[in-house]
Design a protein around this motif. Sequence first.
Motif, PDB file in Angstrom:
ATOM      1  N   SER A  55       0.829  -1.201   0.000  1.00 23.12           N
ATOM      2  CA  SER A  55       0.000   0.000   0.000  1.00 23.12           C
ATOM      3  C   SER A  55       0.864   1.251   0.000  1.00 23.12           C
ATOM      4  CB  SER A  55      -0.935   0.017   1.216  1.00 23.12           C
ATOM      5  OG  SER A  55      -0.199   0.062   2.413  1.00 23.12           O
ATOM      6  N   ASN A  56       0.239   2.358  -0.307  1.00 22.13           N
ATOM      7  CA  ASN A  56       0.806   3.705  -0.200  1.00 22.13           C
ATOM      8  C   ASN A  56       2.162   3.892  -0.883  1.00 22.13           C
ATOM      9  OD1 ASN A  56      -1.316   4.862   1.618  1.00 22.13           O
ATOM     10  ND2 ASN A  56      -0.630   3.114   2.832  1.00 22.13           N
ATOM     11  N   PRO A  57       2.277   3.604  -2.171  1.00 20.25           N
ATOM     12  CA  PRO A  57       3.564   3.804  -2.850  1.00 20.25           C
ATOM     13  C   PRO A  57       3.894   5.283  -3.040  1.00 20.25           C
ATOM     14  CG  PRO A  57       1.868   3.273  -4.451  1.00 20.25           C
ATOM     15  CD  PRO A  57       1.235   3.137  -3.089  1.00 20.25           C
ATOM     16  N   GLN A  58       5.177   5.593  -2.997  1.00 25.71           N
ATOM     17  CA  GLN A  58       5.714   6.914  -3.302  1.00 25.71           C
ATOM     18  C   GLN A  58       6.968   6.707  -4.148  1.00 25.71           C
ATOM     19  OE1 GLN A  58       4.763  10.286  -2.294  1.00 25.71           O
ATOM     20  NE2 GLN A  58       2.874   9.132  -2.028  1.00 25.71           N
ATOM     21  N   ILE A  59       7.266   7.666  -5.032  1.00 27.37           N
ATOM     22  CA  ILE A  59       8.441   7.571  -5.892  1.00 27.37           C
ATOM     23  C   ILE A  59       9.325   8.779  -5.653  1.00 27.37           C
ATOM     24  CG2 ILE A  59       9.293   7.436  -8.262  1.00 27.37           C
ATOM     25  CD1 ILE A  59       6.526   6.603  -9.111  1.00 27.37           C
ATOM     26  N   GLY A  60      10.629   8.546  -5.593  1.00 25.99           N
ATOM     27  CA  GLY A  60      11.586   9.636  -5.483  1.00 25.99           C
ATOM     28  C   GLY A  60      12.996   9.125  -5.658  1.00 25.99           C
ATOM     29  N   GLN A  61      13.793   9.842  -6.399  1.00 26.13           N
ATOM     30  CA  GLN A  61      15.210   9.530  -6.583  1.00 26.13           C
ATOM     31  C   GLN A  61      15.435   8.074  -7.013  1.00 26.13           C
ATOM     32  OE1 GLN A  61      16.866  10.737  -2.821  1.00 26.13           O
ATOM     33  NE2 GLN A  61      16.668  12.897  -3.311  1.00 26.13           N
ATOM     34  N   MET A  62      14.647   7.639  -7.997  1.00 23.58           N
ATOM     35  CA  MET A  62      14.751   6.283  -8.571  1.00 23.58           C
ATOM     36  C   MET A  62      14.497   5.179  -7.544  1.00 23.58           C
ATOM     37  SD  MET A  62      15.064   6.897 -11.697  1.00 23.58           S
ATOM     38  CE  MET A  62      15.340   5.254 -12.339  1.00 23.58           C
ATOM     39  N   GLN A  75      11.780   0.046   0.900  1.00 23.09           N
ATOM     40  CA  GLN A  75      12.271   0.845  -0.222  1.00 23.09           C
ATOM     41  C   GLN A  75      12.834  -0.099  -1.279  1.00 23.09           C
ATOM     42  OE1 GLN A  75      14.711   4.588   0.225  1.00 23.09           O
ATOM     43  NE2 GLN A  75      16.310   3.108  -0.258  1.00 23.09           N
ATOM     44  N   ALA A  76      12.412   0.107  -2.535  1.00 24.58           N
ATOM     45  CA  ALA A  76      12.927  -0.692  -3.648  1.00 24.58           C
ATOM     46  C   ALA A  76      13.706   0.237  -4.570  1.00 24.58           C
ATOM     47  CB  ALA A  76      11.784  -1.344  -4.407  1.00 24.58           C
ATOM     48  N   ASP A  77      14.938  -0.123  -4.876  1.00 24.78           N
ATOM     49  CA  ASP A  77      15.775   0.648  -5.789  1.00 24.78           C
ATOM     50  C   ASP A  77      15.421   0.238  -7.212  1.00 24.78           C
ATOM     51  OD1 ASP A  77      18.048   1.369  -7.496  1.00 24.78           O
ATOM     52  OD2 ASP A  77      19.053   1.870  -5.613  1.00 24.78           O
ATOM     53  N   MET A  78      14.941   1.184  -8.009  1.00 22.41           N
ATOM     54  CA  MET A  78      14.505   0.872  -9.366  1.00 22.41           C
ATOM     55  C   MET A  78      15.671   0.530 -10.287  1.00 22.41           C
ATOM     56  SD  MET A  78      11.428   3.724  -9.688  1.00 22.41           S
ATOM     57  CE  MET A  78      11.731   3.966 -11.408  1.00 22.41           C
ATOM     58  N   LEU A  79      16.873   0.958  -9.958  1.00 20.63           N
ATOM     59  CA  LEU A  79      18.039   0.675 -10.801  1.00 20.63           C
ATOM     60  C   LEU A  79      18.639  -0.698 -10.515  1.00 20.63           C
ATOM     61  CD1 LEU A  79      19.778   4.173 -10.752  1.00 20.63           C
ATOM     62  CD2 LEU A  79      18.350   3.181 -12.553  1.00 20.63           C
ATOM     63  N   THR A  80      18.750  -1.052  -9.234  1.00 19.54           N
ATOM     64  CA  THR A  80      19.399  -2.312  -8.873  1.00 19.54           C
ATOM     65  C   THR A  80      18.406  -3.432  -8.556  1.00 19.54           C
ATOM     66  OG1 THR A  80      19.477  -1.807  -6.499  1.00 19.54           O
ATOM     67  CG2 THR A  80      21.341  -1.040  -7.868  1.00 19.54           C
TER      68      THR A  80
END
Length: 170
Positions: A55-62, A75-80
């Motif tokens: 629930s409640n996703p937020q996006i910032g700094q990839m 926190q999930a890192d979109m790059l790694t």
Amino acid sequence: MLNIFSSFVFVSLSILVSSGGFAAYLSAGGESISVLDTGGETVFTVEALPGERLSNPQIGQMKVVFVSSSRGLVQADMLTGEFTVLSDLQTGAPWISASGDLWYTVDGFLFMNEASTGVSIPAFHVSVEDGLAAFTDRGDNLHILSLESGEDTVVSGFRFYSPVVLSGGD
């Protein structure tokens, strides 16, 4: 950007957030979070673990920050593709400010970037920008709290839910 938002109407009427040229939506049952680029292409997906609800996703700094029913604040890192549990306690919904700071509540207190501010905020949803925090209490009253002076302005007579402070303090 209109292309992304029109795509969401057909995908889900769940939570939608956008930041930095990306938009994220939560599946209706909380089984996944998908991040799309401005062309509407899925660039990152978080799948819930068995028995877990997201629930409640937020996006910032990839990074995608969200609440997990079993892991806490993640926190999930979109790059790694790496996942980090930021707090295994029951937390409020995360908020990533325009300056990139991560805000959320734990046991009625406001946290910024994994550290308690010592400020009492008895709410699940909080939005913080430019030294102002906005939240609602159990009576659905809107609170606008100055983090510098401690002045708390309360707006009542209406029902408020999940208020947002815009960059610039509006």
